[in-house]
Scaffold this active site. Structure first.
Site, mmCIF file in Angstrom:
data_model
loop_
_atom_site.group_PDB
_atom_site.id
_atom_site.type_symbol
_atom_site.label_atom_id
_atom_site.label_comp_id
_atom_site.label_asym_id
_atom_site.label_seq_id
_atom_site.Cartn_x
_atom_site.Cartn_y
_atom_site.Cartn_z
ATOM 1 N N ARG A 1 0.878 -1.179 0.000
ATOM 2 C CA ARG A 1 0.000 0.000 0.000
ATOM 3 C C ARG A 1 0.909 1.222 0.000
ATOM 4 O O ARG A 1 1.885 1.266 0.748
ATOM 5 C CB ARG A 1 -0.950 -0.017 1.185
ATOM 6 N N HIS B 1 -1.983 2.956 6.913
ATOM 7 C CA HIS B 1 -2.997 1.915 7.082
ATOM 8 C C HIS B 1 -4.385 2.451 6.791
ATOM 9 O O HIS B 1 -5.164 1.841 6.087
ATOM 10 C CB HIS B 1 -2.930 1.350 8.493
ATOM 11 N N TYR C 1 6.231 3.272 12.072
ATOM 12 C CA TYR C 1 6.621 1.864 12.022
ATOM 13 C C TYR C 1 7.401 1.506 10.762
ATOM 14 O O TYR C 1 7.396 0.348 10.331
ATOM 15 C CB TYR C 1 5.389 0.977 12.190
HETATM 16 C C1 TPP Z 1 -10.638 -9.545 13.889
HETATM 17 C C2 TPP Z 1 -10.008 -8.237 13.668
HETATM 18 N N1 TPP Z 1 -8.882 -7.938 14.338
HETATM 19 C C3 TPP Z 1 -8.293 -6.738 14.179
HETATM 20 C C4 TPP Z 1 -8.822 -5.802 13.339
HETATM 21 C C5 TPP Z 1 -8.200 -4.420 13.207
HETATM 22 N N2 TPP Z 1 -7.521 -4.311 11.933
HETATM 23 C C6 TPP Z 1 -8.130 -3.796 10.847
HETATM 24 S S1 TPP Z 1 -7.172 -3.866 9.486
HETATM 25 C C7 TPP Z 1 -5.916 -4.584 10.351
HETATM 26 C C8 TPP Z 1 -4.654 -4.953 9.649
HETATM 27 C C9 TPP Z 1 -4.921 -5.919 8.563
HETATM 28 O O1 TPP Z 1 -3.728 -6.329 7.992
HETATM 29 P P1 TPP Z 1 -3.749 -7.143 6.647
HETATM 30 O O2 TPP Z 1 -4.627 -8.316 6.799
HETATM 31 O O3 TPP Z 1 -2.338 -7.395 6.265
HETATM 32 O O4 TPP Z 1 -4.456 -6.187 5.604
HETATM 33 P P2 TPP Z 1 -3.938 -4.747 5.091
HETATM 34 O O5 TPP Z 1 -4.523 -3.716 5.986
HETATM 35 O O6 TPP Z 1 -2.463 -4.756 5.113
HETATM 36 O O7 TPP Z 1 -4.499 -4.642 3.712
HETATM 37 C C10 TPP Z 1 -6.259 -4.751 11.682
HETATM 38 C C11 TPP Z 1 -5.378 -5.315 12.715
HETATM 39 C C12 TPP Z 1 -10.015 -6.150 12.663
HETATM 40 N N3 TPP Z 1 -10.618 -5.271 11.858
HETATM 41 N N4 TPP Z 1 -10.558 -7.371 12.832
#
Ligand code: TPP
Ligand code: TPP
Ligand code: MG
Ligand code: MG
Lengths: 326, 323, 326, 323
Positions: free
Chosen positions: D240, D244, D253
């Site tokens: 990305r 975030h 980070y």
């Molecule tokens: C069950 C759950 N745990 C934590 C979160 C909070 N959260 C939202 S996005 C995210 C990171 C997701 O990382 P990734 O799967 O690598 O997707 P990216 O954001 O990098 O596209 C987190 C921890 C959530 N939405 N649902």
């Protein structure tokens, strides 16, 4: 007294307890460099290092299970679940393991751990990031459940929770984090199981939790102008529950309004109402009113969200209705 | 390499017998209506618990499963407290509140059997974290089944242990069935050990009917863990000789056919023969072991039978440390 | 009328609906050859084949998620969770996905699915295999919750649940499976949301769920001998709730006893009490009594288990206390 | 092998531009305070959504994530309904009740973005089961992140799809971060694709910045699925370009440093250059695409702005099909 933000009070509580007791450590998603999604662990990585401020993978079952395992080894973990909605992912570990091991093992188990999480609506976060699920946890013997409404309470209660030998489910409200309030500089704790009368009054009792405490105080201030005197009681811990303080107020005023952000059906307010209806039966001059969220998933649209979540005006309307009934 | 000394070999043999006899006696008692609840017998899988636990001290920890008696016996729990627990007596390991599926004793490093399949795995990771944070050199072994390896908790717990390089060993007792469901229909992976690749940790398959092989494999994994090199996933291929629970004939789902060939490899018989060949244990001495264990068993049963039931007031204690 | 076992009624309901509608299929742990842990799917594999009677891996999140996905594709899955205690493992899928997708997606989602599960104590199965957690699910908008107490109700309600276009959480009690009762041979359904007065009476109303219905009827029979006339009402579905039938009874008798097997605090009885205390306030001659499980994890020892789980005598004692208060 | 035709290549290019522009415009609107809630931008990862969805028909299904706009655009959702949803308007795909994290449209085969990390994976397995049971030839693609691959739901969902040989493709968008947590600290496995070994299914890593590579890899997996040969796990290595969520600078980070080198591989620029070299799309035509997309974007925004807010009564509809 100095004033700090609710979220700063949370940080302080953990910092002080970590300094005081080296068995206290933190684990959760993005709590290290990031300082937590709602900035409740800011600066703790720098102070206490990576061993005691542990970023986890996105694994809620893992987080809670790890907290339990570490607790069994004599540590005092404070686990963060980023949103209370995600507690659903970890529900087995919370309910079937954490809450029950002491009992199942016949009392021989150390389970001093805190699960901190954040809930509530008001930021257009939609149905999976805005729930109020405290009733689930109150329904589970073995857990203690805390919902602070002010920075001062948050700090004092979190410190007690960390020192407590039982698992404590500690729920912060996302909209409260940026509220400022007086917090003593010196070391203090607030015991679990002690309610606080946030405002004294004569005509009716409002029992409010979390974000609804502030809204109820505003409602009380407005009602005051109409000559209505509301007593606002904040249980602060839903289990153990300080029934005495609450019932004393109800016996005094004869009228009870209960308000929380969770949906009404099978919410904690049902339990509160059932207790009051039983234990203050002869003192109740009118049916108990509950002012809760409408029974729906939380909608995204701000207009709808603020419609389904109870606000000050709903409390006022509820109070008026309560006063009108014989 | 971990050499199997005579002393260890004898300990393993006797431990297997102790497990087997505990299970056989429990089944008798259960069928006689003396024990409430239900039982999952470990018979057939003794080599795994004995071979692994031979490496553990009381300060090393284990998490166990619904089929946990074998682990408990191997970890040093006493018959008295175990039988008393099955009898739901106050003198049981859990004061009669836990029963077969929740026996635990932290003093002996048992963090509990578990009624939730897979539930112990994240807890094991956490215990290993606890040990690491306290600077200890102990390890945590988590036992679970092939079926459990399909639970999310398995994935999350092992991943956590792997990224934190925790002193944990994950032992999958692959008996080819999850209740009535044969492994081929619940997972498509060839060996459960292959799942280690998802966590960047070593994964080893071992013959779970051969206690010497288990001993060796577990020894390496445990040594790795103690050295701070992180977790290992061990898959021990084994078989329960009985149905899923006591009372299940295993006929509905082909277990009865499958088990026939495995019984020929009964670990106690095979290891007994091995020890005899090594001249470490003569046939007569095997009988002595058996007699000794039987006597101990009966003492355990008597203890349990003679123990008081819990008081009604016990129902409401041990829920909280303080209120 | 012929009499069959509760568990046979469950099997029949599914067999009939599967024959009637080929989009209905079953998934769950050990439901195929094994016929289910409590024999509630016996014979269905033989009748409908392996595609429609699907053994799953031990993956409760997977089971519920798969049911939802299949429902979205227009099928009508009936998923079995072997014990209600294991619903904790699948809680995210149940609560954050199944219950909410229709709403979150603005109404455009097919979510016709049933989650069947089994709960309750009485077999010395200890703390992780004996819970009564219905209140959790009633608290979640988007779910319907059913708890049948007789073979006839079980069959009729399960058929309705399978035909329903909403997700239904269907809770069977492990001790009821071997109870026999009259079940019509012809096709029938019992609508969700309709309570049944299981026994008419004048002096007090007992609202009882699941296993407590039978115990309450026994209690009523004994109390009858003392000249006390109890009305026993079984809500059958906890959501939607047939308040009218229940409140009509309460208004008639003026006294309400609520009994369920879940622990009292934040149990469904709290909601029932809160509703009655509000909507029948002027008709209540005495404080509402709740007869529920003691607030503890379920103990293994039969002696302790039967002590914490409410029984007929507890209902009788509760009724007497209720009649004694003014 | 799936050949990339000119028509597909142009579709992919335009789709990437459409995604990019949607995100850029949404960010502007968000920062101007016009959109409530929060946003997770897909910018930088366009090649994945476009390369995969190039193979899908409206009857093929996808499950998506919190970072889902890219998948929606690629799957054919219209700007009008998407912007209207972000604006919380009644004309939005979810009538304003879902917002960015819950956009869905079953008519176009979108089973929803998802606010629960990993939550869509078991649902995708179920949808694939549904298709299989109905005898269809469609497939389900489940998108999720590297972080999601540590959730139990990932494990359970893929295992289920593998034992039932379901027509599903699991696409991990490995952007190296889960919020602020770098991949190396949240999983020890070398490639997320290695996790396929835990399910006995093919696992493939592909350059997620190269739409042609994604297209080819996805094509094989989707063809496999359509033929009834079961699921595949694809890992697309990508990045990305922004924090975030909109508002996160990514500085805390190390994302800011990491992203620099990835930006040099901007998929739109690189693929544009590739198309130019192939003489499939001249520089001038790229401008036309951009202009066309921009016009469409503005129509979408105008539509949304001109759309009514939901009525208060809408808050209590769509909870149940019938009561
Ligand atoms: C069950 C759950 N745990 C934590 C979160 C909070 N959260 C939202 S996005 C995210 C990171 C997701 O990382 P990734 O799967 O690598 O997707 P990216 O954001 O990098 O596209 C987190 C921890 C959530 N939405 N649902
Ligand atoms: C979360 C959960 N799901 C289902 C069950 C019911 N159950 C108990 S044992 C068992 C099979 C376990 O199989 P496996 O892990 O292979 O262990 P084994 O019994 O073969 O030793 C099942 C499905 C459970 N106890 N917990
Ligand atoms: Mg097994
Ligand atoms: Mg990521």
């Amino acid at each position: 007294m100095r004033e700090i933000l609710f979220r700063e009070a949370i940080v302080e509580a953990m910092a002080e307890e970590m300094a005081r007791d080296e068995t206290v450590f933190l684990l959760g998603e993005d709590i290290a460099e990031f300082g937590g999604s709602y900035k409740t662990t800011v600066g703790l990585l720098e102070k206490f290092g990576r061993e005691r401020v542990r970023n986890t993978p996105i694994s809620e079952q893992g987080i809670v299970g790890a907290a339990l395992g570490a607790a069994l080894m004599g540590l005092r973990p404070v686990a963060e679940l980023m949103y209370i909605d995600f507690s659903a992912v970890a529900m087995d570990q919370i309910v079937n393991q954490v809450a029950k091991v002491r009992y199942m093992f016949g009392g021989k188990a150390k389970t001093a751990l805190v699960i901190r999480t954040q809930g509530g609506a008001g930021r257009s976060s939609a149905a999976q990031h805005a729930q109020s699920l405290e009733a689930w946890f109150v329904h589970v013997p073995g857990l203690k459940v805390v919902m602070p409404s002010t920075p001062r309470d948050a700090k004092g209660l979190l410190k007690s929770a960390i020192r407590d030998d039982d698992p404590v489910f500690f729920i912060e409200h996302k909209l409260l984090y940026l509220q400022k309030g007086p917090v003593p500089e010196e070391d203090y704790t607030i015991p679990l199981g002690v309610a606080e009368v946030k405002r004294e009054g004569r005509d009716l009792t409002i029992v409010a939790t979390s974000s609804m405490v502030g809204k109820s105080l505003q409602a009380a201030a407005e009602l005051e102008k109409e000559g209505v005197s509301c007593e606002v009681v904040d249980p602060r811990t839903l289990f153990p529950l300080d029934k005495e303080t609450i019932l004393a107020s109800v016996r005094k005023t004869g009228r009870l309004l209960i308000t929380h952000e969770a949906v009404q059906r099978c919410g904690w307010g049902a339990e509160m109402a059932a207790i009051a209806a039983r234990e203050a039966f002869d003192h109740l001059d009118a049916p108990i009113v509950r002012v809760c969220a409408k029974e729906t998933p939380v909608p995204f649209a701000p207009k709808l969200e603020s419609h389904v979540i109870p606000n000050k005006d709903d409390v006022i309307a509820g109070a008026r209705a309560l006063l009108e009934t014989a | 390499m971990t050499e199997l000394t005579k002393a260890k070999a004898l300990w393993i043999y006797e431990t297997m017998v102790r497990i087997r006899r505990f299970e056989e006696r429990s089944i008798e008692l259960f069928q006689a209506g003396e024990l409430p609840g239900f039982l999952h017998a470990y018979i057939g899988e003794e080599a795994v618990a004995a071979g692994v636990c031979a490496h553990l001290t009381p300060k090393d920890q284990i998490t166990s499963t619904h089929r946990g008696h074998g682990h408990m016996v191997a970890k040093g729990l006493r018959y008295e407290g175990m039988f008393a627990e099955l009898y739901a007596r106050r003198t049981g390991y859990c004061k009669g509140k836990g029963g077969s599926m929740h026996i635990a004793d932290q003093d002996l490093g048992v963090l509990g059997a578990n009624g939730i399949v897979g539930g112990g795995i994240p807890i094991a990771a956490g215990a290993a974290l606890g040990i690491k944070l306290k600077g200890g050199k102990h390890v945590v072994v988590s036992f679970f089944g092939d079926g459990a390896s399909n639970e999310g908790a398995f994935h999350e717990g092992i991943n956590l242990a792997s990224v934190w390089k925790l002193p944990a060993v994950f032992v999958c007792e692959n008996n080819g069935f999850a209740e009535s469901t044969p492994r081929a229909t619940h997972q498509a992976v060839r060996d459960v050990a292959d799942r280690a690749k998802a966590y960047g940790i070593p994964g080893v398959s071992v013959d779970g009917m051969d206690p010497a092989a288990v001993y060796e494999t577990a020894g390496e994994a445990i040594a790795r863990a103690r050295k701070g090199e992180g977790p290992t996933l061990i898959e021990a291929k084994t078989m329960r000789f009985l149905g899923h629970y006591v009372g299940d004939p295993g006929t509905a789902y082909g277990h009865d056919k499958e088990v026939v060939k495995w019984k020929k490899r009964d670990p106690i018989l095979a290891f007994g023969a091995f020890l005899e060949k090594k001249k470490w244990l003569a046939a007569k001495e095997r009988e002595e072991v058996r007699a000794r264990v039987n006597a101990e068993i009966e003492r355990g049963v008597e203890f349990a039978r003679g123990s008081p039931e819990p008081d009604l007031s016990d129902a409401l204690t041990d829920i909280y440390a303080s209120l």
